[in-house]
Design an enzyme around this catalytic site. Structure first.
Site, PDB file in Angstrom:
ATOM      1  CB  SER A 270     118.907-113.679  10.386  1.00  0.00           C
ATOM      2  OG  SER A 270     119.767-113.554  11.508  1.00  0.00           O
ATOM      3  CE  LYS A 271     114.249-106.950  13.911  1.00  0.00           C
ATOM      4  NZ  LYS A 271     114.755-107.013  15.285  1.00  0.00           N
TER       5      LYS A 271
END
Ligand code: GLU
Length: 513
Positions: A270-271
């Site tokens: 994920s970011k």
């Protein structure tokens, strides 16, 4: 199926910047199509208007263009935000009017029904189910019998509601207790019982189709032969298979790609992982003007698209040989969907940088020199000629993963040292250092100031004085560069030239005594 022209699509939703996993999906679709002489389409799936983010579509088009993944058809052909091809428009919100007829077809055939339940009623049912110990209430073949829909209400009541313009949605009527099977190109046979599937909404009250209806209708109309997409869509595939069957359409082949995992293998990349571990998870920088949300990209981090694409290709696939470095054309040649792995692909930023470094080394000296010149101009406002750039690269390229590493490795090439490494000065600069340097200056001046000549003169000086390298070498480095780190100091001196070197030596003696 086999005699149909291969046509695949990348169908992102413009809900924010395109994650690198999305770029990989686009890449695999592109490689698959090009290998088989087929078409690669870009379709924008923006039916969920509540999640629409301005700028996201442009971002998708720019990201693919940067990677060299060019659609043959759809949006983004030649990097343009425009429809291109016989099935236009390719943005689903622009196609809104055409979906209703397909929902009607399903209604007429008894594969779909009207549901009039209000959001409040649905919420109440969910709450009741939750307090009864079932938190996952679903509108399905069992529960629909006690809901407000065209299967439970008398026909005239349904007609009355429709005439009166009551709010409704159209839901798929899931068959009860039936095995839905299909063969996925990557995962093999997938089989799901319809008891585990819900009656998904196909068309919303505002006439907008949901993802499921629009996706299947468009894949059919656009003559898509292979659906290659992320594993997160695997649970939707049985519904799609059923929709093809209900419509009587030929079903495309499915291939669900493995997830991109965090470096530790625990969960989806994920970011937040990128932010925490210091690497980008997006191809390009991103800024949302409305929310102020930003994200960093591989391009701005200094990656070449070739390096980025090569790295992405290997996240979930390999050619089964030892070759790791591929151009986009070589990837097309080597790619096979049947070699895509089932297991999630663990992301490794060190490996990503390694791929970039390999592509850095493959570039021609002329191209690298031009990139170095541009980098130096941007970072230091200094103009250097091509000879200087070429020589600097012989000194600094070996240690670089990015061209920017070579640029930033030696700010002292562009300005006299403002200070001298005090630890090393303490260790190496003695009362005799100035004298040594003063003796070296004329010896060097008598040479042609090339790297070998400077080194030779220096070695002759050591031989003559009986001094060791360690007593004088670091002193020369400190005087010229301010640091004892770096490649051959004689190479650096050649780059700087005689008068600059002499000026620096004078300055060092004046400063350090
Ligand atoms: N719009 C979906 C997405 O955002 C497409 C999934 C598919 O390829 O069917 O990923």
């Amino acid at each position: 199926m086999s005699d149909r022209r291969v046509r695949v699509r990348f169908a992102p939703s413009p809900t924010g910047p395109l994650h690198m996993g999305g770029v990989r999906t686009a890449l695999y679709n592109y490689l698959f199509a090009k290998k088989l002489g087929g078409d690669f389409l870009l379709r924008i799936e923006d039916t969920d208007q509540t999640r629409f983010v301005p700028g996201a579509e442009q971002y998708i088009v720019d990201a693919l263009a940067w990677c060299g993944i060019s659609p043959d058809e759809g949006i983004g052909v030649n990097g343009q935000i425009a429809d291109h091809g016989p099935h236009a428009p390719y943005r689903q919100s622009d196609r809104k009017p055409l979906y209703r007829a397909f929902a009607d077809q399903l209604l007429a055939a008894g594969h779909a029904y009207y549901a009039f339940d209000t959001p409040e009623e649905l919420e109440a049912v969910r709450e009741r189910s939750k307090s009864a110990g079932n938190p996952n209430w679903q509108y399905n073949s069992i529960t629909r019998t006690s809901m407000k829909n065209s299967l439970t209400l008398p026909e005239d009541e349904v007609a009355r509601r429709l005439d009166a313009g009551d709010a409704y949605v159209i839901r798929v009527k899931m068959p009860r207790n039936e095995e839905v099977k299909f063969e996925d190109r990557i995962r093999g046979w997938v089989s799901v019982n319809t008891l585990n599937l819900d009656d998904k909404v196909l068309l919303k009250g505002d006439g907008m189709p949901t993802y499921h209806l629009a996706n299947v209708v468009d894949d059919h109309l656009m003559e898509i032969t292979h659906v290659i997409r992320g594993e997160e869509w695997l649970p939707s595939a049985p519904l799609h298979v059923l929709l093809y069957r209900f419509f009587g359409w030929e079903q495309p082949e499915f291939a669900h790609l493995p997830l991109l995992l965090r470096p530790d293998g625990n969960g989806k990349l994920s970011k937040r992982d990128g932010d925490r571990l210091g690497f980008p998870v997006f191809p390009l920088n991103w800024a949302n003007a409305e929310t102020g949300e930003t994200a960093s990209g591989y391009r701005e981090r200094g990656f070449y698209p070739e390096g980025f694409v090569n790295m992405l290709a290997f996240l979930g696939w390999n050619p089964g040989t030892n070759q790791e470095i591929f151009s986009l054309d070589e990837l097309i040649e080597a790619f096979s969907i049947d070699k895509v792995h089932k297991a999630g692909a663990r992301f490794d930023f060190e490996k990503a940088k390694w791929f970039n470094q390999q592509h850095l080394r493959q570039r021609s000296p002329e191209v690298l020199a031009a990139e170095y010149q541009a980098g130096v101009a941007a970072a230091f406002g200094a103009a250097v000629d091509t000879d200087f750039a070429a020589k600097a690269l012989t000194l600094f390229l070996d240690r670089s993963e990015f061209i920017s590493d070579a640029v930033h490795a030696a700010p002292y090439l562009f300005a006299k040292p403002a200070e001298y490494d005090s630890v090393m000065v303490g260790k190496k600069w003695t009362s005799e250092s100035a004298g040594h340097l003063r003796s070296l200056v004329p010896l060097w001046a008598a040479s042609n100031y090339s790297e070998p000549a400077l080194e030779e003169a220096f070695k002759a000086f050591l031989t003559e004085t009986g001094l060791g390298f360690g007593a004088v070498g670091p002193v020369v480095r400190l005087a010229v560069a301010g640091t004892t780190q770096g490649p051959s100091i004689f190479g650096v001196m050649e780059l700087l030239g005689r008068s600059e070197c002499e000026a620096r030596i004078e300055k060092a003696i004046a400063t350090l005594g």
